[in-house]
Design a protein around this motif. Structure first.
Motif, PDB file in Angstrom:
ATOM      1  N   SER A 172      58.669  10.776  56.180  1.00  0.00           N
ATOM      2  CA  SER A 172      59.900  10.901  55.354  1.00  0.00           C
ATOM      3  C   SER A 172      59.795  10.170  54.457  1.00  0.00           C
ATOM      4  N   GLN A 173      59.166   8.823  54.189  1.00  0.00           N
ATOM      5  CA  GLN A 173      58.407   7.872  53.212  1.00  0.00           C
ATOM      6  C   GLN A 173      57.645   8.583  52.086  1.00  0.00           C
ATOM      7  N   MET A 175      58.739  11.856  45.313  1.00  0.00           N
ATOM      8  CA  MET A 175      59.905  12.245  44.521  1.00  0.00           C
ATOM      9  C   MET A 175      60.476  11.545  43.361  1.00  0.00           C
ATOM     10  N   GLU A 176      60.282  10.316  44.028  1.00  0.00           N
ATOM     11  CA  GLU A 176      60.896   9.836  42.443  1.00  0.00           C
ATOM     12  C   GLU A 176      59.628   8.971  41.224  1.00  0.00           C
ATOM     13  N   ARG A 191      57.304  10.648  51.398  1.00  0.00           N
ATOM     14  CA  ARG A 191      58.095  12.552  50.611  1.00  0.00           C
ATOM     15  C   ARG A 191      59.026  11.506  49.947  1.00  0.00           C
ATOM     16  N   ARG A 192      59.514  10.788  50.119  1.00  0.00           N
ATOM     17  CA  ARG A 192      61.217   9.750  48.901  1.00  0.00           C
ATOM     18  C   ARG A 192      60.044   9.601  48.257  1.00  0.00           C
ATOM     19  N   THR A 193      59.490   8.784  48.627  1.00  0.00           N
ATOM     20  CA  THR A 193      58.391   7.504  47.533  1.00  0.00           C
ATOM     21  C   THR A 193      57.989   8.936  46.201  1.00  0.00           C
TER      22      THR A 193
END
Length: 607
Positions: free
Chosen positions: A595-596, A602-603, A598-600
């Protein structure tokens, strides 16, 4: 000292005319009240002088140790409250000048009152038969310095700017408890010396000493060590390069000092820990090891700096960043190897088990700390200690061999606590990879990536294969070892010692084999799977022996999906599915903390 800027600043803050007058007047009233209370009794002049001189030394201890210790500890908390600690880092003062200025400047009022008491002591002790005892003066003065420096050292274990607001205002409750104990210890040393006087002797390395002179010289040395510890700790906080050499020297000194109290006569083997040099040395270093572990900084960044220094072969920098408890741990292993040959079979089990228990508990302590936002890790660790050492052994008495070493089953005891230490270390490694390891890149990977990076391109995130995928093998190994123990204890052929031991050893070898295979698989998976993205593209390398090398521009990333099994949610790993425009779907399995990632990613995508 008088030209020390920090000392002058504290003098200017603490000293004023009303205080200079009030303290002697109050002390004069106290001594007058004490004199009048004894004046009506039938005592000689010599006895009255003895009573007054002892009262003066007792009052000196109360003023300098209790009041002075509070002033010394709050000299740092008050500075943090005033937000002037950062100025100290920018000043030209050395750590030595800073500590001496605070140690004697912030406590100047306590020393002023103490000197008044010493003047009274010398006036009345000079009229007694014993006269002025220099040993008493040395013991009293350096006991105060020792407690002041110890309180400051404890306060310095947490940088002032990192303390919560209530601690900056009111001080550390744990520090206050420690200072009270230190004050009681110093007072007890004085009272013990006064009570025994010339009647008590002490043996150190076979030599006989009078208790009072020995206590005075010992307190002098301990006071020097406490002041030196404050200087070294301040150097660390002021970002001056330091090494563990000073701490290791102190550890060796403690071992040499306390080993000297070993009785010279032959004693039973059962009293190994308190009656042999090896036992005392190991006990001392074990206590220091536990204390340093609790006080030392546990930030993951410190460990990353240490590891990276070794990888880059910067051994001087690595030595400076070596955790003190790690260096102490290796010394404890050396002492263990020296102490074991001359010990009994029971002790040969107890000493290694003590190190295994330490490894288990330190892994749990770091496991509580190594989270992105740790909340009350010491409270959680205290609850863990309460459960493991008190509550669970009481509730599950038949399984006490899981919590305490048993001398009658040495092999089982060693294996049990070794397995507990390994399991705790495995969970700690999983926690490291889950939250921290993915933010960095191994040197060999970085070298490979640097060869393929274009101009103005930099790596943002490098994912890792999770060790959690090897959980079935780890649990299988643990189950095999547990099955071997059950067969050892409850097998109907338990009386057949040869077969029983053979089955136990086979189970242990089988369990260790499972763990070794899990470790090899994990290393192999990490070597052959790479998922990294830069500020321009995503780089994927998967597969063996036919490896796929895929590069996707960030602008063409359509969506990123994360799929996790039940086991993946427990150990925080999963598959990352990347959908891109004009390219087939890419699946990278078993990535830690997906999840980290994916979040990084996407940002980082351009909007």
């Amino acid at each position: 000292m008088i030209f020390n800027a920090e000392f002058q600043r504290n003098i200017w803050l603490e000293i004023n005319f009303p205080r200079l007058i009030t303290i002697p007047l109050v002390l004069a009233l106290v001594f007058w009240a004490f004199f009048m209370s004894n004046a009506n009794s039938d005592v000689s002049i010599d006895e009255m002088g003895t009573h007054l001189s002892n009262a003066a030394l007792s009052l000196f201890s109360i003023i300098t140790i209790l009041w002075g210790t509070q002033l010394a500890s709050h000299s740092l908390t008050e500075e943090a409250q005033a937000q002037t600690w950062d100025w100290q880092r920018l000043s030209a003062q050395s750590p030595t000048a800073l500590i001496f200025g605070k140690l004697f400047g912030s406590t100047i009022l306590a020393w002023y009152g103490g000197i008044c008491c010493l003047i009274v002591y010398m006036l009345f002790a000079n009229s007694t038969l014993d006269g002025i005892r220099v040993e008493w003066l040395v013991l009293a003065i350096f006991s105060a310095i020792f407690v002041h420096a110890s309180a400051m050292l404890l306060t310095l274990t947490t940088p002032p700017e990192q303390r919560p607001a209530y601690q900056q205002k009111h001080g550390m409750s744990f520090a206050k408890m420690f200072m009270l104990l230190m004050a009681l210890y110093g007072s007890g040393m004085l009272l013990l010396s006064w009570t025994n006087d010339n009647l008590a002797n002490i043996h150190w390395y076979g030599m006989e000493f009078k208790l009072l002179p020995f206590s005075a010289w010992s307190m002098f040395i301990w006071a020097l060590w406490a002041v030196f510890g404050c200087i070294k700790r301040t150097s660390t906080l002021l970002r001056s390069p330091t090494t563990p050499a000073a701490w290791l020297t102190f550890v060796l000194f403690c071992m040499v000092y306390f080993v000297g109290f070993t009785p010279a006569s032959t004693t039973p083997v059962d009293d190994f820990i308190t009656h042999t040099k090896g036992g005392i040395a190991f006990t001392v270093i074990y206590c220091l090891l536990c204390g340093m572990t609790l006080m030392e900084d546990k930030a993951p960044l410190q460990w990353r700096l240490w590891i990276d220094a070794f990888k880059n072969k910067e051994f001087k920098h690595a030595w400076q960043n070596t955790p003190r408890w790690i260096a102490t741990f290796f010394i404890s292993i050396l002492i263990l190897l020296i102490a074991l040959p001359g010990s009994s079979p029971d002790v040969r089990i107890f000493l290694p088990v003590a190190l295994f228990l330490f490894m288990r508990d330190i892994a749990v302590l770091y496991w509580f700390h190594w989270t992105p936002q740790p909340k009350r890790p010491y409270l959680a660790f205290s609850i863990y200690l309460l459960l493991v050492y008190l509550l669970l052994p009481f509730l599950f008495r038949p399984l006490n061999w899981l919590f305490y070493p048993k001398a009658d089953t040495p092999v089982i005891t060693l294996v049990v606590f070794f397995v507990e230490a390994i399991v705790a270390m495995a969970f700690l490694l999983q926690r490291w990879e889950q939250y921290f390891s993915a933010e960095f890149i191994r040197d060999e990977e970085e070298e490979i990536l640097q060869n393929s990076l274009v101009e103005n391109e930099k790596v943002i995130y490098a994912a890792r294969i999770s060790i959690g995928i090897q959980a079935p093998l780890f649990l299988s190994g643990l189950g095999i070892i547990a099955l071997g123990f059950l067969m050892h204890f409850y097998s109907p052929i338990a009386n057949a010692n040869t077969l029983d031991n053979a089955l136990l050893w086979a189970a242990m070898l089988g369990g260790l084999g499972c763990w070794l295979w899990a470790f090899v698989r994990h290393i192999f998976a990490r070597r052959n799977t790479q998922l990294t993205f830069t500020n321009k593209r995503v780089i994927v390398k998967i597969g063996f022996p036919l490896q796929q090398n895929i590069e996707l521009p960030l602008g063409k990333i359509g969506s990123i999906q994360v799929t996790q099994t039940q086991r993946g949610r427990i150990f925080n790993y999963g598959n990352i599915i990347i959908n891109s425009i004009g390219n087939p779907q890419i699946t990278v399995p078993d990535i830690a903390n997906p999840s980290q990632f994916r979040r990084t990613l996407m940002e980082a995508q351009p909007h």
